[in-house]
Write an enzyme that holds these catalytic residues in place. Structure first.
Site, PDB file in Angstrom:
ATOM      1  N   LYS A   1      42.696  35.313  38.389  1.00 17.15           N
ATOM      2  CA  LYS A   1      42.616  36.370  39.409  1.00 17.15           C
ATOM      3  C   LYS A   1      41.539  35.984  40.419  1.00 17.15           C
ATOM      4  O   LYS A   1      40.397  35.724  40.030  1.00 17.15           O
ATOM      5  CB  LYS A   1      42.311  37.704  38.735  1.00 17.15           C
TER       6      LYS A   1
ATOM      7  N   ASP B   1      44.349  48.012  47.271  1.00 17.28           N
ATOM      8  CA  ASP B   1      44.621  49.240  48.032  1.00 17.28           C
ATOM      9  C   ASP B   1      46.016  49.823  47.824  1.00 17.28           C
ATOM     10  O   ASP B   1      46.524  50.528  48.709  1.00 17.28           O
ATOM     11  CB  ASP B   1      44.411  48.997  49.543  1.00 17.28           C
TER      12      ASP B   1
ATOM     13  N   ARG C   1      42.164  51.026  41.444  1.00 18.55           N
ATOM     14  CA  ARG C   1      41.625  52.366  41.712  1.00 18.55           C
ATOM     15  C   ARG C   1      42.695  53.411  41.979  1.00 18.55           C
ATOM     16  O   ARG C   1      42.449  54.603  41.757  1.00 18.55           O
ATOM     17  CB  ARG C   1      40.632  52.277  42.880  1.00 18.55           C
TER      18      ARG C   1
ATOM     19  N   GLN D   1      40.912  39.176  29.663  1.00 23.37           N
ATOM     20  CA  GLN D   1      40.317  38.474  30.796  1.00 23.37           C
ATOM     21  C   GLN D   1      38.921  37.931  30.459  1.00 23.37           C
ATOM     22  O   GLN D   1      38.069  38.663  29.948  1.00 23.37           O
ATOM     23  CB  GLN D   1      40.195  39.392  32.016  1.00 23.37           C
TER      24      GLN D   1
ATOM     25  N   ASN E   1      47.469  42.344  44.922  1.00 24.80           N
ATOM     26  CA  ASN E   1      46.539  43.413  44.537  1.00 24.80           C
ATOM     27  C   ASN E   1      45.670  43.831  45.729  1.00 24.80           C
ATOM     28  O   ASN E   1      45.325  42.998  46.560  1.00 24.80           O
ATOM     29  CB  ASN E   1      45.668  42.904  43.365  1.00 24.80           C
TER      30      ASN E   1
ATOM     31  N   CYS F   1      35.356  38.465  40.679  1.00 25.08           N
ATOM     32  CA  CYS F   1      34.303  39.486  40.562  1.00 25.08           C
ATOM     33  C   CYS F   1      33.175  39.219  41.568  1.00 25.08           C
ATOM     34  O   CYS F   1      32.645  38.117  41.626  1.00 25.08           O
ATOM     35  CB  CYS F   1      33.754  39.499  39.133  1.00 25.08           C
TER      36      CYS F   1
HETATM   37  C1  LIG Z   1      35.215  49.749  38.565  1.00 25.98           C
HETATM   38  C2  LIG Z   1      35.909  48.432  38.805  1.00 25.98           C
HETATM   39  C3  LIG Z   1      35.807  47.440  37.845  1.00 25.98           C
HETATM   40  C4  LIG Z   1      36.463  46.210  38.060  1.00 25.98           C
HETATM   41  N1  LIG Z   1      36.390  45.268  37.060  1.00 25.98           N
HETATM   42  C5  LIG Z   1      37.101  44.111  37.211  1.00 25.98           C
HETATM   43  C6  LIG Z   1      37.177  43.157  36.145  1.00 25.98           C
HETATM   44  O1  LIG Z   1      36.608  43.353  35.064  1.00 25.98           O
HETATM   45  N2  LIG Z   1      37.896  42.020  36.372  1.00 25.98           N
HETATM   46  C7  LIG Z   1      38.545  41.784  37.563  1.00 25.98           C
HETATM   47  O2  LIG Z   1      39.171  40.744  37.720  1.00 25.98           O
HETATM   48  N3  LIG Z   1      38.505  42.686  38.557  1.00 25.98           N
HETATM   49  C8  LIG Z   1      37.822  43.832  38.398  1.00 25.98           C
HETATM   50  N4  LIG Z   1      37.850  44.767  39.402  1.00 25.98           N
HETATM   51  C9  LIG Z   1      38.676  44.529  40.590  1.00 25.98           C
HETATM   52  C10 LIG Z   1      40.081  45.147  40.427  1.00 25.98           C
HETATM   53  O3  LIG Z   1      40.786  44.515  39.381  1.00 25.98           O
HETATM   54  C11 LIG Z   1      40.896  45.033  41.725  1.00 25.98           C
HETATM   55  O4  LIG Z   1      41.024  43.678  42.061  1.00 25.98           O
HETATM   56  C12 LIG Z   1      40.245  45.769  42.898  1.00 25.98           C
HETATM   57  O5  LIG Z   1      39.777  47.042  42.513  1.00 25.98           O
HETATM   58  C13 LIG Z   1      41.243  45.924  44.066  1.00 25.98           C
HETATM   59  O6  LIG Z   1      42.394  46.625  43.657  1.00 25.98           O
HETATM   60  P1  LIG Z   1      42.592  48.218  43.956  1.00 25.98           P
HETATM   61  O7  LIG Z   1      42.434  48.408  45.434  1.00 25.98           O
HETATM   62  O8  LIG Z   1      43.977  48.510  43.461  1.00 25.98           O
HETATM   63  O9  LIG Z   1      41.510  48.933  43.195  1.00 25.98           O
HETATM   64  C14 LIG Z   1      37.190  45.978  39.235  1.00 25.98           C
HETATM   65  C15 LIG Z   1      37.273  46.994  40.191  1.00 25.98           C
HETATM   66  C16 LIG Z   1      36.647  48.214  39.994  1.00 25.98           C
HETATM   67  C17 LIG Z   1      36.773  49.284  41.044  1.00 25.98           C
END
Ligand SMILES: Cc1cc2nc3c(=O)[nH]c(=O)nc-3n(C[C@H](O)[C@H](O)[C@H](O)COP(=O)(O)O)c2cc1C
Length: 334
Positions: free
Chosen positions: A144, A207, A230, A74, A205, A104
């Site tokens: 994304k 939760d 997460r 990415q 994506n 992000c």
């Molecule tokens: C610690 C952390 C780092 C993340 N780093 C990135 C990243 O490098 N690139 C990205 O597109 N999303 C990043 N995200 C977002 C996640 O890919 C995801 O979209 C977001 O956590 C929601 O999904 P979840 O509820 O399954 O965690 C990050 C999220 C967290 C919590």
């Protein structure tokens, strides 16, 4: 059922993928998630400009090993020329897919005009994507995104259409706006609206914490793949849970002993793959150890102790003590 989806020429099992997570989903984490059934993994985000200026972390962040495939690297950036040059460099690491981060929310990234700031500039987002697609040749480029910048500017369907027209091969959508960061709830309706707006595959994506929420995402949105961030913390088993249930088979959750064995395996991998000495590499491992202990009796105290760990032997002793504590409470298979 489990079937496959195609992103460009890449086949991916239609179960659940690991989301990109900077500072969390590194090489060791991806290997553990793959081992427990992640259908697809994405690297931590890498700065396109940083790569072009031969950032010393490039190799560490972009390396793709065969065990991780199918895997995307990415990139983030808001300048089409740098994006194209960065894609050219990343191709040398032979990723299956190149993903662009337009979701992000952190000020350091947004402040440069990259990440979710691109949700406010669809024209530039499309130009960045087009430059990446041209440079990537046969390798598919995906993007994304979030649902929008703020509650009153939710524009993910419009953004997805523009990115599809720019040549993107799939879109992943996190159903929160940038303003929400990680608070509130991710909105599946936005994922559904994106799915209805484009013909390319859509990855839902936000939760997802178990099979139930994953199947709800598939059913309510019609998305082609579900991506988990997460929900995999200390729980790489989530991928097997989902794949097993989707096949219509009975899923046996791991015992606490098994979880602790995997926690130790994960720590060994971190130590093995790190160039740092054991004590410093353990700093990386601490949060993971703490996550594996979540949800049990006394876990708050043990999580605190995880943050003091400075060697593998200490982690092994702590895991044994944790198992004993649960056994004494009759909670071994909790
Ligand atoms: C610690 C952390 C780092 C993340 N780093 C990135 C990243 O490098 N690139 C990205 O597109 N999303 C990043 N995200 C977002 C996640 O890919 C995801 O979209 C977001 O956590 C929601 O999904 P979840 O509820 O399954 O965690 C990050 C999220 C967290 C919590």
């Amino acid at each position: 059922m489990t079937d496959t989806l195609k992103i460009g020429n890449v086949s991916i099992e239609r179960t659940a993928a690991l989301a990109p997570m900077a500072g969390v989903a590194d090489h060791a984490y991806r290997l553990i998630c793959k081992k427990y059934g992640a259908a697809y993994v994405v690297s931590e985000m890498v700065s396109a400009k940083g790569i072009c200026y031969s950032d010393r972390k490039t190799a560490e962040l972009c390396t793709v090993t065969d065990e991780e495939r199918p895997m995307a690297v990415q990139l983030f950036g808001n300048e089409p020329d740098f994006m194209a040059e960065a894609v050219g460099i990343v191709l040398g690491y032979r990723p299956d897919i190149i993903d662009i981060n337009m979701g992000c929310p952190v000020p350091k990234v947004v402040g440069t005009g990259a990440g979710s700031a691109l949700m406010k500039n669809i024209g530039l987002a499309a130009a960045v994507t087009e430059a990446a697609v041209k440079a990537a040749g046969d390798i598919p480029v995906t993007v994304k995104i979030r649902s929008g910048w703020s509650a009153d500017t939710v524009n993910a369907p419009e953004m997805a259409k523009a990115l599809e027209a720019a040549g993107a091969s799939a879109i992943a959508v996190h159903g929160r706006t940038r303003d929400m960061f990680y608070s509130g709830e991710s909105d599946m309706n936005v994922v559904k609206a994106v799915k209805e707006a484009v013909k390319i595959p859509v990855i839902g994506n936000g939760d997802i914490t178990d099979y139930r929420s994953c199947s709800e995402m598939y059913e309510r949105t019609g998305c082609d793949l579900v991506m988990i961030g997460r929900g995999s913390y200390g729980n790489p088993f989530i991928f097997r849970e989902i794949a097993t249930n989707l096949r219509g088979e009975t899923y046996e959750p791991p015992s606490l002993e098994k979880k602790m064995r995997v926690m130790l395996e994960h720590i060994r991998l971190i130590l093995e793959l790190s160039e740092k000495c054991e004590e410093l590499a353990m700093h990386e491992a601490r949060k993971h150890a703490a996550w594996y202990m979540n949800g049990y009796y006394g876990s708050a105290k043990f999580r605190g102790r995880c943050y003091q760990l400075s060697s593998y032997n200490e982690a092994e002793a702590l895991a044994a003590e944790f198992i004993e504590l649960q056994k004494s409470r009759g909670l071994n298979n909790a």
